[in-house]
Enzyme design. Structure first.
Site, PDB file in Angstrom:
ATOM      1  N   ILE A   1     109.195   6.716  68.087  1.00 27.55           N
ATOM      2  CA  ILE A   1     109.715   5.540  67.400  1.00 27.55           C
ATOM      3  C   ILE A   1     108.820   4.351  67.733  1.00 27.55           C
ATOM      4  O   ILE A   1     108.221   4.300  68.817  1.00 27.55           O
ATOM      5  CB  ILE A   1     111.190   5.273  67.800  1.00 27.55           C
ATOM      6  N   CYS A   2     108.697   3.431  66.806  1.00 26.71           N
ATOM      7  CA  CYS A   2     107.964   2.183  67.040  1.00 26.71           C
ATOM      8  C   CYS A   2     108.777   1.072  66.383  1.00 26.71           C
ATOM      9  O   CYS A   2     109.990   1.148  66.324  1.00 26.71           O
ATOM     10  CB  CYS A   2     106.537   2.271  66.505  1.00 26.71           C
ATOM     11  N   LYS A   3     108.116   0.066  65.873  1.00 26.52           N
ATOM     12  CA  LYS A   3     108.850  -1.027  65.234  1.00 26.52           C
ATOM     13  C   LYS A   3     109.328  -0.613  63.840  1.00 26.52           C
ATOM     14  O   LYS A   3     110.492  -0.758  63.514  1.00 26.52           O
ATOM     15  CB  LYS A   3     107.972  -2.277  65.138  1.00 26.52           C
TER      16      LYS A   3
ATOM     17  N   GLY B   1     107.569   2.330  61.993  1.00 25.07           N
ATOM     18  CA  GLY B   1     107.169   3.693  61.634  1.00 25.07           C
ATOM     19  C   GLY B   1     105.689   3.998  61.717  1.00 25.07           C
ATOM     20  O   GLY B   1     105.310   5.152  61.892  1.00 25.07           O
TER      21      GLY B   1
ATOM     22  N   THR C   1     112.474   1.159  65.098  1.00 31.81           N
ATOM     23  CA  THR C   1     113.540   0.432  65.798  1.00 31.81           C
ATOM     24  C   THR C   1     114.246  -0.548  64.859  1.00 31.81           C
ATOM     25  O   THR C   1     115.452  -0.769  64.983  1.00 31.81           O
ATOM     26  CB  THR C   1     112.970  -0.310  67.023  1.00 31.81           C
TER      27      THR C   1
END
Length: 183
Positions: free
Chosen positions: A67-69, A71, A96
């Protein structure tokens, strides 16, 4: 390369059902500190070592979720893992941001200026500075604006931003004291 995805709701339901869920958050420590999924472990993309990440897994057969901010960095981490021969990886759709917007549990901490905003501020400042110096000091300074513009084009084409990588290492983007990794 095709990267499998999972929605935040599906991942949450998997976790709630008791399935083993290993979630790696590849954002910077400052972004992670600001808001993160409560069971995520922070391994920033610029420090992402496939061997170390896969060594720490409970079982090599269990999937690894990234997961990141929003994608993009999660997809890059999935591709790194796939290139190393690890195929059981999934990127959380929308990152996220989507997790938080779905109303799923997050841990909130100290607010920070996002890395994306920092890049826009730095790039804009350098372009204005290069243009002003080019107009008033020497036309050679226009090269600074051209260099920044070329960097932005490169970032758009490759989805890799050199300026963001440099800014992520700046002191104001570091978390001091407690470790940024969770569980």
């Amino acid at each position: 390369m095709s990267v499998s995805t999972i929605s935040p709701q599906q991942l949450f339901e998997l976790r709630q059902s008791g399935q083993p869920v290993e979630l790696i958050d590849v954002r910077t420590p400052v972004e992670y500190r600001e808001v993160h999924v409560e069971f995520a472990r922070n391994v920033p993309l610029d420090q992402f070592d496939v061997r170390k990440v896969t060594e720490q897994k409970a079982s090599q057969n269990d999937p690894l979720y990234l997961i990141c901010k929003s994608g993009g960095r999660g997809r890059q981490a999935c591709e790194k893992l796939q290139n190393a021969g690890y195929s059981n990886v999934m990127n959380v759709e929308g990152g996220t941001q989507a997790w938080d917007q779905a109303g799923l549990p997050v841990v909130r901490g100290k607010k920070a200026v996002s890395l994306e905003r920092q890049v826009r501020i730095a790039a804009g400042t350098l372009v204005v500075l290069g243009t002003a110096l080019g107009a008033f000091v020497s036309p050679y300074w226009l090269g600074l604006s051209a260099f920044v513009g070329a960097g932005l084009v490169f970032a758009g084409v490759t989805d890799t931003c050199g300026m963001a990588m440099i800014l992520a290492r700046m002191p104001w983007n570091q978390v001091t004291g407690a470790s940024c990794s969770a569980k």
